[in-house]
Design an enzyme around this catalytic site. Structure first.
Site, PDB file in Angstrom:
ATOM      1  N   ASP A 296    -107.503 -33.265  55.810  1.00 34.27           N
ATOM      2  CA  ASP A 296    -108.495 -33.617  54.769  1.00 34.27           C
ATOM      3  C   ASP A 296    -107.663 -34.454  53.698  1.00 34.27           C
ATOM      4  OD1 ASP A 296    -110.641 -33.332  53.446  1.00 34.27           O
ATOM      5  OD2 ASP A 296    -110.221 -31.291  52.487  1.00 34.27           O
TER       6      ASP A 296
ATOM      7  N   ASP B  56    -107.026 -25.891  53.977  1.00 35.02           N
ATOM      8  CA  ASP B  56    -106.806 -25.153  52.974  1.00 35.02           C
ATOM      9  C   ASP B  56    -107.830 -24.030  52.584  1.00 35.02           C
ATOM     10  OD1 ASP B  56    -108.301 -26.905  51.384  1.00 35.02           O
ATOM     11  OD2 ASP B  56    -106.389 -27.257  50.052  1.00 35.02           O
TER      12      ASP B  56
ATOM     13  N   ASP C 277    -112.775 -24.368  55.445  1.00 36.09           N
ATOM     14  CA  ASP C 277    -111.903 -24.956  56.735  1.00 36.09           C
ATOM     15  C   ASP C 277    -111.450 -23.927  57.891  1.00 36.09           C
ATOM     16  OD1 ASP C 277    -111.652 -27.482  55.789  1.00 36.09           O
ATOM     17  OD2 ASP C 277    -110.144 -26.936  54.466  1.00 36.09           O
TER      18      ASP C 277
END
Length: 841
Positions: free
Chosen positions: A530, A729, A733
């Site tokens: 990300d 995180d 996710d």
């Protein structure tokens, strides 16, 4: 202290009450122990001895006296407490029993009996506290066979080794009793083996000891010296060998038991009844050769390997103990009346108020109620600078309060704290199995039977065509084959590397959930990351405000920031912080609603407000063309643009920038060097994402990706043959982390992210991924080296021991040399695995 062991050798195998879930029967009816519950003697139920029924069972006794004593108070003699672990043991079926100083002691397993024998005073006289019983629900596993799981301590049914508790170990466990016992047995066997070597090998070294003493006397001295070594020191080996036979799991102890037992029994018969042996067994002077020195030296050398292995395993636990030491043992609790008292950390409950003074460690996870200070969080974040804490700020147990006093509320205690979860993850990882171990297991399953077959063939070949004394030489070759073959090295190759690697990783902030994650990450070729919080600081700042039409910038920011106060997204925090810095007033918001991956909407000060990305505008049917030029310019600078809508009409935009971490560029280069293709998957628009990717040299960009889109991306890449690691995180996710070949949770993050990931990084940046990649590659390289040592050693050693070099070089390997080589193979594997402690990460 005088200890008398009851003669139950023919019964000694894996503890029958172990409840091991490994697919093997724990004991056969024929092997059951029947013991007099009064005196502890074993009783043959078919021998017509006295018996008595009680509680639906029949109890057998050695004499009428014991029967009468039992009948008077049966409840006093039904069970006994194991003095080592505190478990209740059935006296009438106890497999492990001994007497010390006139007292009777019963044990749940051979491991507990060995601990007692190693230091009886500690358990009998209470000179020091015994080990605390394991917490309720503790499971136990075998260090050599992690698939064996038991709900109580005992011996492994596959190899007879003592089961060890899984999960978090106690911090005050003291020295390993098994190690203490084995060191003692090593010293005894080594001291007795030295004169045996002098007597047995003296003629080859020019020492006329046998001639001076006389051959018959020398042989009897060897018998006296070897007997304690084989029948006492080697007793744990024979127990494990017997367990392997009973449970049909042949292993290294099967071979050692066969080799040592054969050499010793043959030598005893040759000493006491030499006349029964034909000439094919006799050497020079028609004497029957004996191999007492070989049996004793083999035992001593095996103990050398075992002691080194136990010490190495003990060292691998140092990483866990270092983490446990971060947690304080006590905390200062404030009761409802305001009184303060120090209490054990284990007694803290959720919602307790705790005072933390300067220099003290935060006892549990929670938040600040009163006061302010700075806290050193380097153990979690890796950042050396202390973090300021004031009312409402989160606290992590184990971090250090620097200079202020504050009162905190306990929110997560015991096993729920971040530190406890980290320790538990490391402990479980050290017991896990890498997929490569499956291939090793398949080889090991046929290895021992094959070695026994080779030993038998070697004996028959020597007996048929070997030089005189051909039978004695055949026996020598067979024993050497049994001893030199070392499945132990094969068994250690993977577990030792995994144990040391996971401990090393924990020290570097890389937490491995299981060994499979390490193996998969070492093979991975694609990494998905990300942008926010991984490549960037994760602390975006409001940079631009552009109002459209008759709406003023302050009004635009006021309503947008008021709406975003209901969101926890980092970009929302940036807008709220920007409004606070500019002194813009906040208004009341109702009907707040978050659109995952798109934005938020609600009613602020009577106005229907929506704030989000292009997808949000598309849902609302709004064309952003009026602000396209401004939007493209901001995105070209790597800024994230969010549109603001008032009552269904475009009102303007706000832009936020997140600074790239200083370590990101170097980390990406290191990951490229390791062979990883890096894909950035972000919810940002294409223009902003490509600006960031170009500056960092990222291989591929996937923009405007919703959380569910990350899982679809993984499926797409996997269909093309990619092996994917995914870093994330947050809660959103978790599905993608679980779907990836290797999930990497960045930072302490969300609990569900840690559960879904195979690897957790305590510091959420790419540097941690670099360390994890290097650790994975170093570990798999180390395992392959270990397997190379083990397979290569056996491939060379077994034929040499069988005598293939004799026709060429006249060389017949002594069992003593075979034992030394066997121990050396294990030592080489252990030493190589220990190198991981110093691998460059």
């Amino acid at each position: 202290m005088n200890i008398k062991q009851e003669d139950d050798h023919h019964h000694s195998h894996a503890h029958g009450d172990n409840h091991c879930h490994c697919g093997h029967d724990q004991e056969k009816a024929a092997d059951a122990i029947v013991r007099d519950p009064i005196c502890g003697m074993t009783v043959d139920p078919q021998a017509g001895k006295p018996s008595l029924g009680h509680g639906g069972r029949i109890y057998h006794f050695c004499s009428e006296h014991c029967r009468t004593k039992f009948a008077a108070a049966p409840e006093d003699y039904l069970t006994a407490k194991d003095p080592v672990c505190g478990m209740s043991v059935d006296r009438s079926t106890a497999r492990y029993f001994l007497k010390a100083e006139g007292e009777k002691f019963y044990f749940c397993s051979a491991a507990c009996q060995a601990k007692f024998e190693a230091d009886p005073a500690a358990y009998r006289d209470g000179q020091r506290p015994t080990a605390k019983p394991a917490p309720k629900g503790t499971l136990y596993t075998c260090p050599m066979h992690p698939e064996v799981v038991s709900d109580r301590p005992g011996d492994c049914p596959k190899c007879g080794m003592a089961l060890e508790p899984m999960g978090i170990p106690p911090t005050d466990e003291g020295p390993n009793p098994e190690l203490v016992d084995f060191v003692r047995r090593l010293w005894v066997s080594a001291i007795l083996a030295l004169p045996l070597l002098a007597l047995g090998m003296g003629p080859m070294l020019g020492l006329p000891l046998r001639e001076a003493i006389g051959e018959p006397q020398a042989t009897f001295i060897e018998l006296l010296l070897a007997t304690p070594v084989v029948l006492w020191a080697a007793l744990p080996f024979f127990r494990r060998a017997w367990a392997s036979v009973v449970n049909r799991s042949p292993n290294m102890w099967t071979l050692i038991g066969l080799g040592v037992g054969t050499a010793y029994l043959y030598s005893v018969v040759a000493t006491l009844a030499p006349g029964i042996f034909p000439m094919s067994f006799r050497g020079h002077g028609a004497a029957v050769p004996v191999y007492f020195e070989a049996a004793a030296v083999i035992v001593a050398l095996v103990f050398v390997g075992q002691v080194l292995e136990l010490k190495a395993r003990e060292r691998t636990g140092s990483a866990i103990r270092a983490l446990l030491d971060l947690a304080p043992k006590t905390a200062r609790r404030i009761d409802a009346e305001g009184n303060e008292s120090d209490v054990p950390v284990d007694d803290i409950n959720v919602a307790d108020r705790l005072r933390v003074r300067p220099g003290e460690r935060v006892p549990v996870d929670g938040s600040v109620l009163e006061g302010q200070s700075t806290v050193d969080e380097s153990m979690i974040s890796g950042e050396p600078l202390p973090v300021e804490k004031s009312k409402g700020d989160p606290l992590t147990g184990g971090t250090i309060n620097k200079n202020g006093t504050f009162v905190m509320s306990a929110e997560k205690v015991g096993a729920d704290t971040v530190l406890s979860r980290i320790v538990d993850m490391v402990a479980k990882a050290q017991r896990s199995r890498a997929p490569i171990q499956g291939a090793v297991d398949r080889v090991s399953a046929v290895f021992v039977p094959a070695v026994v077959a080779v030993a038998l063939l070697a004996f028959l070949a020597w007996a048929a065509i070997g030089p005189e004394p051909r039978m004695a030489n055949g026996l020598l070759a067979a024993v050497a084959v049994l001893i030199i073959a070392c499945p132990c090295a094969l068994g250690l190759a993977t577990p030792m590397s995994i144990m040391i690697a996971t401990g090393r990783g924990a020290g570097e902030g890389v937490l491995i959930k299981d060994a499979e994650a390490l193996e998969r990450f070492s093979k991975g070729d694609t990494l998905i990351v990300d942008k926010t919080g991984t490549l960037t600081e994760g602390k975006p700042k409001l940079t631009d405000i552009a109002a459209f039409g008759r709406v003023g910038e302050d009004r635009l920011l006021s309503l947008a920031a008021s709406l975003e106060r209901g969101s926890e997204h980092p970009l929302a925090e940036a807008i709220v912080s920007g409004a606070e810095e500019r002194g813009v007033p906040f208004v009341e918001v109702t009907g707040f609603e978050a659109k995952t991956g798109k934005g938020v909407q609600g009613i602020a000060d009577g106005t229907m407000v929506a704030l989000g990305n292009s997808a949000m505008l598309a849902d609302l049917g709004i064309d952003p063309a009026a602000l396209s030029e401004k939007t493209e310019a901001l995105r070209g600078d790597g800024k994230t643009v969010m549109f603001v809508v008032f009552d269904g009409a475009l009102a303007g935009l706000v832009a936020v920038a997140d600074r790239i971490k200083p370590t990101t560029a170097a980390a990406i280069q290191a990951l490229h060097d390791s062979g990883l293709k890096i894909i950035m998957a972000t919810g940002d628009n294409e223009r902003t994402a490509r600006a960031v990717a170009k500056s960092l040299g990222i291989d591929e960009v996937r923009a405007d990706v919703l959380p569910e889109g990350k899982k679809a991306l993984i499926d797409e890449l996997r269909s093309k043959g990619a092996i994917i690691a995914m870093a994330g995180d947050g809660v959103n996710d978790a599905p993608a982390l679980a779907a990836a070949d290797v999930g990497i949770a960045m930072g302490t993050g969300a609990d569900v992210a840690m559960e879904s990931a195979g690897i957790t990084l305590v510091k959420g940046d790419l540097t941690g991924i670099v360390r994890a990649r290097r650790l994975a590659e170093a570990t798999m390289r180390n395992i392959r080296q270990n397997l190379g040592f083990a397979f290569g050693y056996n491939a060379l050693g077994v034929p040499v021991a069988a005598g293939v070099l004799y026709p060429i070089l006249g060389l017949l390997l002594s069992p003593m040399i075979a034992a030394a080589a066997m121990s050396l193979s294990s030592v080489s594997v252990i030493s190589n695995a220990l190198r991981l402690r110093f691998a460059k990460l």
